[in-house]
Structures are given as C-alpha cells and as structure tokens.
Design an enzyme around this catalytic site. Structure first.
Site: not given
Ligand code: SF4
Ligand code: SF4
Length: 153
Positions: A43
């Site tokens: 995300w």
């Molecule tokens: Fe991507 Fe990190 Fe967000 Fe998970 S927590 S969606 S790996 S940016």
C-alpha cells in the site's frame, strides 16, 4: 514505492509484520528476518518503515520521485518522534525530508477491544465506529439538497 528489508539490520522482531495492513511483511522461517513477500501489493503506507526499530526497511523510489537514479534512505528516531528521508541522486544532489512519526504518545491509542460494544443503532448507522467523536467534531458534514448539481437529484 514498495518496501524492502536489509537483512543484515533486521533482527526479526516482527513489528513490521504486526503493523502491515496488507499482510505482506513476513518472517522468513530459515533466516528469521523479515521480507516483503509481494511488493506489488504494498500500500506504500510506510507504517512498517516508521515502526521498524532497526531502520531496516527502505523503499524503492519511483522514477518520478527520484528521476536521476537514487538511493532512498529512511531514518526513524523515536526519541525525536521524527522520520527522515534522504534522497541521493546519481548526480550527487541530496534532498532531505523530516516528518513527525506521530502526534500521540507511542502506545497511547486504544485498540478496538478497549471500547464498549456498539449499539444496534450504531451498527446500522452509516457512520464509521467512533465517528464523529474520533474526529473531534459534533457531526459529519453532509451535502444539502440545494448543493447538488441540477439534475442529479
Ligand atoms: Fe507496504 Fe510496509 Fe505499508 Fe505493508 S506496512 S503495506 S509493506 S508500506
Ligand atoms: Fe526486521 Fe524491522 Fe521488521 Fe523488526 S520491524 S522484523 S527489525 S524489518
């Protein structure tokens, strides 16, 4: 800009695994280090980057963000409650950004189970849980009929 983990920094604490809303940060059972199992499903919320106590998670910059080639380094400083991003371009230029990690004390946000169970009326309502209280407003703004475009009624 999906994330990746520097294996030599990661100590396998699992905080990124707990916080990832996309459930794509996993611990490799052999190396006991975290890794992003599906960068395409990231995300790009960077919750994991901000949460990692070892500064072990970095991001791959898109070309519009770092057009001349780059490295993107992230530094989380919990004592200063800041996160810094250092973009280093191929021609040697550097850009630095610093933002607050959060505005509330770490660990001070109640989890859903700490709240009373919602009433049936609240469940049937179109408002999300704890709205509008959570937004510190009396009621959610709503369009009135005279604000609609002509013909949309
Ligand atoms: Fe991507 Fe990190 Fe967000 Fe998970 S927590 S969606 S790996 S940016
Ligand atoms: Fe490794 Fe950081 Fe994830 Fe902990 S939060 S498992 S140190 S990448």
């Amino acid at each position: 800009m999906p994330t990746f983990v520097y294996m030599t920094r990661c100590d396998g604490c699992g905080q990124c695994v707990d916080i990832c809303p996309s459930n794509i940060m996993h611990i490799d059972t052999t190396s006991r280090r975290a890794y992003n199992i599906e960068p395409n499903m990231c995300w790009e919320c960077y919750a994991c980057v901000k949460a990692c106590p070892q500064d072990a998670i970095d991001v791959r910059g898109y070309s519009d963000f770092a057009p001349l080639g780059h490295s993107v380094r992230v530094l989380r400083e919990e004592e200063k409650a800041t996160i810094s991003w250092k973009i280093k371009f191929r021609d040697g230029r550097e850009k630095n950004f610093e933002s607050p990690i959060r505005t509330t004390k770490w660990g001070s946000i109640k989890c859903a189970s700490d709240y009373e169970a919602p009433s049936q009326d609240a469940i049937n309502s179109q408002e999300l849980a704890h709205e509008p209280d959570g937004l510190n407003i009396k009621e959610l703004p709503a369009l009135k009929p005279d604000q609609f475009k002509v013909g949309v009624l």
